[in-house]
Design a protein around this motif. Sequence first.
Motif, mmCIF file in Angstrom:
data_model
loop_
_atom_site.group_PDB
_atom_site.id
_atom_site.type_symbol
_atom_site.label_atom_id
_atom_site.label_comp_id
_atom_site.label_asym_id
_atom_site.label_seq_id
_atom_site.Cartn_x
_atom_site.Cartn_y
_atom_site.Cartn_z
ATOM 1 N N ASP A 87 66.775 74.114 41.327
ATOM 2 C CA ASP A 87 65.997 73.196 42.175
ATOM 3 C C ASP A 87 67.610 73.102 43.613
ATOM 4 N N GLY A 88 68.626 73.732 43.261
ATOM 5 C CA GLY A 88 69.531 73.731 44.672
ATOM 6 C C GLY A 88 69.995 72.580 44.842
ATOM 7 N N GLY A 89 70.862 71.797 43.856
ATOM 8 C CA GLY A 89 71.872 70.677 43.814
ATOM 9 C C GLY A 89 72.284 70.664 42.777
ATOM 10 N N ASP A 90 72.762 69.392 42.422
ATOM 11 C CA ASP A 90 73.565 68.958 41.058
ATOM 12 C C ASP A 90 72.674 68.475 40.174
ATOM 13 N N SER A 91 73.500 68.548 38.516
ATOM 14 C CA SER A 91 72.857 68.197 37.609
ATOM 15 C C SER A 91 71.667 66.892 37.920
ATOM 16 N N ALA A 92 70.772 66.261 37.482
ATOM 17 C CA ALA A 92 70.534 65.703 37.823
ATOM 18 C C ALA A 92 70.288 64.314 36.528
ATOM 19 N N VAL A 93 71.627 64.618 36.023
ATOM 20 C CA VAL A 93 71.490 64.703 34.123
ATOM 21 C C VAL A 93 73.329 64.404 34.271
ATOM 22 N N SER A 94 73.715 63.438 33.432
ATOM 23 C CA SER A 94 75.254 63.155 33.111
ATOM 24 C C SER A 94 75.116 63.899 32.329
ATOM 25 N N ASP A 95 76.451 64.202 31.763
ATOM 26 C CA ASP A 95 77.021 64.432 29.656
ATOM 27 C C ASP A 95 76.834 63.019 29.406
ATOM 28 N N ALA A 96 76.841 62.591 29.842
ATOM 29 C CA ALA A 96 76.936 61.204 28.637
ATOM 30 C C ALA A 96 75.296 60.550 28.778
ATOM 31 N N GLU A 97 74.548 60.778 29.384
ATOM 32 C CA GLU A 97 72.705 60.865 29.800
ATOM 33 C C GLU A 97 72.718 62.041 28.422
ATOM 34 N N ALA A 98 73.072 63.619 28.676
ATOM 35 C CA ALA A 98 72.138 64.265 27.716
ATOM 36 C C ALA A 98 73.289 63.633 26.569
ATOM 37 N N GLU A 99 73.800 62.801 26.548
ATOM 38 C CA GLU A 99 74.738 62.873 24.652
ATOM 39 C C GLU A 99 73.190 61.588 24.179
ATOM 40 N N ARG A 100 73.132 61.350 25.181
ATOM 41 C CA ARG A 100 72.213 59.917 24.905
ATOM 42 C C ARG A 100 71.178 60.310 24.816
ATOM 43 N N PHE A 101 70.653 61.552 25.280
ATOM 44 C CA PHE A 101 69.023 62.121 24.872
ATOM 45 C C PHE A 101 68.986 62.930 23.811
ATOM 46 N N VAL A 102 70.128 63.333 23.521
ATOM 47 C CA VAL A 102 70.128 64.015 22.041
ATOM 48 C C VAL A 102 70.569 62.858 20.672
ATOM 49 N N SER A 103 70.830 62.168 21.124
ATOM 50 C CA SER A 103 70.956 61.466 20.210
ATOM 51 C C SER A 103 70.289 60.583 19.628
#
Lengths: 529, 450
Positions: free
Chosen positions: B363-379
Amino acid sequence: MSYKDGKNERDEFWDLDKLVPKKAKTSHFATRAVMAEHSVPGGEREMGARENNRLTVTSEMYSADPEEYCPGGHSLIKRVKITRRQDKYDFYGNFRQAAIVNFDCRADKCEFVQYYSYMPQYSQLTPSQKSYYFYWRGEVRRGNFIKTDYSYLYLFVYEIINLPDLIPPKDGLALLIRLWREYRRQLPRMDLYFSMWVRDYCLVHRLELPMSELSDFIFDIISASSFKEFYLSYYSSAGELGLVSMLAYLSDYDYRRGKFADGNPAAEGERRERQRAMYRAHMNGAMSEILKGVVGVFDTPAVMGDTAVLRCDAFPNSVCTHTVKCMLEIEYYPIAEATELRRGITAAVRYAENRLRALMGVKSRLSVVGLPDGYKAVLDGYFDALERQERAVRQRECEPEYERQYYAPKEELSSVSADEIEALSWDTTARLVVEVDEPTDGFADKIPESKDDVHPDNSFGLDSECIEFISSVLAGNAPLGIDIGALAERVNEAFADGFGDIIIDFDGESCSVIEDYREDVGNWLKTHR
Amino acid sequence: MAENTQVTVPKRILNTLLSSLAAGVVPRSGAPYIAIGRKDEIASLLDNLDAVAAGGAVTRFLIGRYGSGKSFLIQLIRGYALERGFLCLDADLSPERRLTGGSGAGLATYRELMINMSTKASPEGGALAGVLSRHFAALKTELVTGGYSPDTESFTEELKRRVHITLSKLEGDVGGFDFARVLGEYYAAAIADDADKKSSCLRWIRGEYANKTEAKAALGFTVSTVIDDDNWYNYLKLVASLAVELGYSGTVVFIDECVNLYKIPNRISREANYEKLLSIFNDTLQGKAKYMGVIFGGTPQFLEDERRGLFSYDALKSRLADSRYTSLGYQDLSSPVIRLRTLSSNELLALVKRLAKLSAMRDGGDSAVSDAEAERFVSLALSRAGASELITPREIIRDFLTVLNILRDNEGASFDELISRVGRTAEASEQPEDAANEPRKRIDLFDIDI
């Protein structure tokens, strides 16, 4: 006694039934029964009092200047009015004097001496009883709850009630709670009186009930209490037991006495034990989901409907001096009378049990009538998740031993570990992906200013035949007389090596430039033809 | 290797990769960019490819539960092999495609392998014609370079001679004479520009003739055999030999979904298939096959079930079972069997973070999710009931990409709101339809239909 035509001709004189007092039927779950009816000697029922008030005692002797407040965070009690008794004659006034005099008395350790009194007071104590009382009281004040009996206990409680100036209400409440916790097994009848006195003590002194300290016997408290709404308001602070109590109160069906509450009789040993634990855990769990939704609306009194008013004397059945004695008028939400709610909760309990029975492999089902759709959706959500979990557990139990080596070890989720794994994985990626000399997003991003600046490497090692071929394919003109498959293969190999991907799609008969790269190929050709 | 932040992925590969993953299918290209974990297993398989390129042969069994990443690993190694100049053939077994069977189930597998033949220039399959064309064009180029004029008779004669030199090397193998004969006719048809003849020859190589009569009618010459259920493996070995002669590093054969052999209800039929598998295994390990690697993918039951799996066949059990030393808990990666355990929680989290990076790249930009959000998702995903047994990387990837796509396409969308909704949607999809359509609502005190 004579009989005529087989009928007993006794006159009413011999009918003793009317003389025998009849005990009111009580049920821990049917809350309509009145546990105790209290009245102040000489008091009268207020004219026009609501018939559904369970305690409706008032007295014309109560006068004005009441205190009124709304308990904060008390979901079922809307308003409390305290009217101090303005009586010329203080029936137990001497008690307070004696309590003040004896407040600091102590005694050495002595043997237990029994004491029984309907209304314990200092004046009734023998010297040995007095010694034991002071010894016992001293121990209790130090946190040692040694042997006692009802009368000593109640005497101490009367002190707490009547000496708010010497025993600060907060400390008094803590003491009452401690006494209740420590002695209720030894003295089971104290639940009945303590439920009233602690309630009134909190209301009179505007204290928050520390329900967490009563949570392990909340069920018994609610069963014993005549004004259950007071304690039910605190159910959320009592953890799971509070929920169970609320559930028991609101449901006509006692799931704990259900046929399969002990597990499926067809199951044995560990499996049955597991079912038993599962039954308890998940009946409570499912119903707590329902109750959270139900009781949550207590925050919005408009939804609760009409309030009811309870009027009663504070600290009934106790020695209470007029400095403390007062009348309480409590405006509350009588959820005990919400018949539709009871019907819904009862249906929910039965439906939840049916779902659990299905999980346990029991075929029989309870009939469920009047289950609200909202409750059903909540229960289905809960039990569907549980079914999935059980299925996974069963799957694992039935799995052969060799399957165990295919599970990942359990570990805590850690962003730091994940970052390490992700960073290391780039090495794997590097090993798997052919490196290109100049990784670029588009192979035409470096368009030279003139053809003289074209670096031979940018042509990906292709000769003019291939470049012409690419141009023809891009234009949609199939070149004739040449083996297009072979040319496509050469072009694709060159781009795969130099750029990392193929650009020609050859389906065996015709060629086309892959859509994603059409623009790039066009730009590239401008500098290489 | 460039710093990972500077790694760029070709646009088409990135798009294809993310589209495949979002659809829940194993990507045919771009798999290396999401190769999380499995470092030792991948290294072992890459070493095997080096051995194949050096003239050896190998058979490996990738064994793992559903969703453990067997097919993904196969695609990964396949992509690597293609890049390194290998010829790759792959097929998924099914009730209709086995190693052998009364109704031509073995031949069906061979045909599938040939249809899916892939090279670097034709990674999607259908490379057979391209392989031969490429060789033919290379021969012609050699002749032109050697001074032969393309339109002369000597050019044609020399071309035929060189083709014959290449193909004669195959005649010594079982079925090699007919194989070389048909290939020779193919090249002759290429010289004569006879497209029909070329097509007929390709059909014979792909095993599409039911009998010799049909083959003769189409080819115009007699062949002593056609490829059938009994002899297809011999011709697979010939294809491997041919690939080397044509300049490829070797041939790698991927046969996935071997659980379909385990599922064969008839014991005799099942054991006939295991017998075939044993012959492939023995060939590769005894040097009867060269420049060929065969990788089977299957489930633990396929391998280890003592009643119906490979271990029910004594000859295979003795060759594939762990030794008493590996049963101590160590993994022997040189063993024919590679056991793939499921990805751990942190490996799943690493995978999610990688997806976020790739998506940002696309998409040519920064990641849409932060590390913390990624962790919450997996959790959240792992906290679902039964997740430890039932959740697969496929589900997590698909759900996460859904979230990323929504965040990209809807400015007002919030990650936290989405993941809770995605979680509920995933659970609702397992519920009866009417319950799934009802939104969960707060229950009012008198929420009762009277």
